[in-house]
Design an enzyme around this catalytic site. Structure first.
Site, mmCIF file in Angstrom:
data_model
loop_
_atom_site.group_PDB
_atom_site.id
_atom_site.type_symbol
_atom_site.label_atom_id
_atom_site.label_comp_id
_atom_site.label_asym_id
_atom_site.label_seq_id
_atom_site.Cartn_x
_atom_site.Cartn_y
_atom_site.Cartn_z
ATOM 1 N N ASP A 65 0.850 -1.216 0.209
ATOM 2 C CA ASP A 65 -0.004 -0.032 0.084
ATOM 3 C C ASP A 65 0.896 1.239 -0.189
ATOM 4 O O ASP A 65 1.477 1.666 0.912
ATOM 5 C CB ASP A 65 -1.062 -0.002 1.237
ATOM 6 C CG ASP A 65 -1.816 1.205 1.358
ATOM 7 O OD1 ASP A 65 -2.051 1.853 0.055
ATOM 8 O OD2 ASP A 65 -2.366 1.524 2.568
ATOM 9 N N ASP B 251 -1.706 4.939 -5.813
ATOM 10 C CA ASP B 251 -1.967 4.326 -4.732
ATOM 11 C C ASP B 251 -2.107 2.857 -4.866
ATOM 12 O O ASP B 251 -3.032 2.345 -5.436
ATOM 13 C CB ASP B 251 -3.240 4.639 -4.026
ATOM 14 C CG ASP B 251 -3.669 3.936 -2.603
ATOM 15 O OD1 ASP B 251 -2.692 3.266 -2.048
ATOM 16 O OD2 ASP B 251 -4.773 4.084 -2.310
#
Length: 462
Positions: A85, A282
Site C-alpha cells: 500500500d 496508490d
C-alpha cells in the site's frame, strides 16, 4: 518535515549498529549466506551496488482484489502476508492481544511480547502520530494507534518493535528491528475478508518500513513495483533495479500521498476539457477512482464511443458499470478493440503522459462481462481526489523516488522476477537466530516526522 538528527542520536545509532553486528555476526556478509542465483532475466542493477530488497508479489485485481508480499517477523521468524500500500505509512499486522474482528485464525496471528512494546515517550511513537503528538497519561505508557480508512474501515492497535528477516538482492540475510503496528481491533474490513494478515505501508512518511531501512543507511528511499495482469509481479526497495530512460514527474513535497502535478484527460488522443485533476498513485487501491464530475465526464465519453458497437449494458455483481457482447468474453483482450485509450497528460512536466489503454480500466468477470474499472471516488469518500489504482498500473514498472520527490513509470515485463530467487530462500529466512532483545527494545530506528495524519489514541493494556 525532515528534522536533522542530533549528534547524540547519531552516536547512539552507531553504537547500536556495532552491538547489532556483534549479536548477529555475518548478517551483513554475503559470504556468510547462500548466494542468490544471479542468473539474469530481463533487468539488471544499473549501478552495480547491491543494496536493494526484492520480493515476489502474489495477487491480482480481479477476482482477488489485492497484491501482496510475504515478510518474516520475530524469532523464530514467522511469515505473514502483507497487502502492499503506497497510500499509507504505518505497516501493521493482525495480532493476538487478543483480537477483535481479526480475519485470520489465531495460529496465523502475530503474538506480541511485552518487552517489544514501544513506549509513549519514544521517538518512534511520535513518528506514528506526526504531525500530532501522542496523548499519554504517563511517558512509559504503551504507544497506541488507530487508522481510519476512506472505506469506513478502521484498525486499532499498539506500536511494537520486532525483528524482520530480510534478504538483500546479493544474498546477504539481515535480522533488523523495525517499528510497526500490532492491530488487535479491526472494524468493517470490507465485503470480503482481507486475504492478507496486514498492510505494508509504503507511503512517503517516516513511519514506513522503507524510511526506517533508510535511517540505517541500508538502502535508498526508493521503491518500485511491477504488477502483472496475469497475476503476481514483484516489489523492490532500493534503487538497484531502477531502469535508465524512465520519464520522471515531480510529486508534491507537501502531501502525505504520492500526489502528481495537475493532469488533463485525453480520450482517444483528443482533449476532453477535463483539466486540473489532483492525482494520487496508490497501490492499496484495486481500482482507479475519479471524483464525481470527472467520473461522469469520462463515463459519458466511453458510453458515447460504444453507441454503434455490439455491446449491451448488463448488471454484474463485480462492478457497477458492465457490458456484455454477443458471447461471453474470455479476457480483456477479447474486448479491448471496442474501447478507446484514456490518457492523463500532466502539466508542468516535459510532456509526461500516463496512457490507460482499455486493459488498464476494464476487467472481464467470471460471467464473461466487461466491467468499468474506474469508480466514483466522491461516492467512496475521496472528495475531489483522483486515485490511480492497481488496474491502471498493470504492465508498468512504477518507481517512487522519495529522495528526489518524483515518480516514474515505464512499460515492463512483470511476469518474471529480475533475479531468480534460489530454492532455499524461504527456508533460510525462517531459521531462528541469536538475538538480544534488550538492544532491540532500546535501539529500534528513531526516525522523526511522518505523513500519517489519521491516527488517534485508545488504550488496551497488553
Amino acid at each position: 518535515m525532515d528534522v536533522k538528527k542530533s549528534k547524540a542520536t547519531v552516536a547512539l545509532m552507531m553504537m547500536f549498529m556495532m552491538l547489532f553486528l556483534v549479536n548477529f555476526p555475518g548478517c551483513f556478509s554475503a559470504a556468510s549466506q547462500q548466494p542468490i542465483n544471479k542468473k539474469s532475466t530481463h533487468l539488471k542493477p544499473h549501478n552495480g551496488f547491491h543494496s536493494s530488497f526484492l520480493f515476489p508479489v502474489t495477487g491480482n485485481v480481479y477476482p482477488l482484489g489485492y497484491y501482496s508480499i510475504s515478510l518474516s517477523i520475530g524469532n523464530p521468524p514467522k511469515v505473514f502476508e502483507f497487502d502492499i500500500d503506497t497510500g499509507s505509512d504505518l505497516t501493521w499486522v493482525q495480532c493476538d492481544a487478543p483480537c477483535t474482528g481479526c480475519t485470520k485464525p489465531i495460529d496465523h496471528l502475530y503474538k506480541p511480547q511485552k518487552h517489544i512494546l514501544v513506549s509513549c515517550e519514544h521517538p518512534s511513537c511520535g513518528v506514528v502520530h506526526f504531525p500530532e503528538s501522542p496523548h499519554c497519561e504517563k511517558p512509559d505508557d504503551q504507544c497506541d494507534f488507530e487508522i481510519d480508512y476512506v472505506d469506513h474501515g478502521s484498525v486499532l492497535g499498539v506500536v511494537v518493535a520486532d525483528v524482520f528477516s530480510l534478504r538483500f538482492m546479493n544474498g546477504s540475510l539481515i535480522h533488523l528491528p523495525l517499528t510497526f503496528g500490532c492491530a488487535y481491533d479491526l472494524k468493517n474490513p470490507g465485503p470480503y475478508d482481507p486475504p492478507a494478515a496486514g498492510v505494508l505501508g509504503l507511503g512517503n512518511g517516516k513511519a514506513s518500513i522503507l524510511s526506517q531501512l533508510r535511517s540505517f543507511d541500508l538502502t535508498r528511499n526508493v521503491l518500485g513495483h511491477c504488477l502483472s495482469g496475469k497475476g503476481g509481479g514483484f516489489l523492490f526497495l532500493g534503487d538497484d533495479l531502477v531502469p535508465s530512460g524512465m520519464s520522471w514527474m515531480p510529486v508534491s513535497a507537501n502531501s502525505k500521498h504520492y500526489l502528481s502535478s495537475p493532469a488533463e484527460v485525453l480520450f482517444d488522443g483528443k482533449p476532453t476539457g477535463i483539466k486540473d485533476l489532483k492525482v494520487v498513485f496508490d497501490s492499496g487501491s484495486s481500482y482507479t477512482y475519479f471524483g464525481f464530475q470527472v467520473y461522469e465526464g469520462v463515463l459519458n465519453l466511453v458510453r458515447e464511443s460504444l453507441t454503434e458497437k455490439t455491446l449491451d449494458t448488463v448488471q454484474d455483481k463485480a462492478l457497477p458499470i458492465c457490458w456484455k457482447g454477443t458471447k461471453p468474453f474470455k479476457s480483456v483482450h477479447d474486448v479491448k478493440n471496442y474501447f478507446s485509450t484514456l490518457t492523463l497528460k500532466f502539466k508542468d512536466t516535459q510532456n509526461i503522459q500516463l496512457e490507460l489503454q482499455p486493459e488498464a480500466y476494464l476487467i472481464v468477470t467470471e460471467d464473461g462481462n466487461a466491467c468499468f474499472g474506474i469508480l466514483n471516488g466522491t461516492e467512496a469518500g475521496l472528495g475531489d481526489l483522483n486515485v490511480i489504482g492497481d488496474i491502471s498500473l498493470i504492465g508498468k514498472m512504477v518507481v517512487y523516488d522519495n529522495e528526489k520527490q518524483r515518480i516514474g513509470w515505464i512499460s515492463a515485463d512483470c511476469n518474471r522476477l529480475p533475479n531468480s530467487l534460489d530454492s532455499n530462500y524461504k527456508e533460510d529466512i525462517q531459521r531462528p537466530y541469536a538475538a538480544n532483545f534488550g538492544i532491540l527494545e532500546e535501539n529500534h530506528p528513531k526516525t522523526q516526522g511522518s505523513s500519517e495524519t489519521n491516527v488517534r489514541v485508545r488504550n488496551r493494556e497488553l
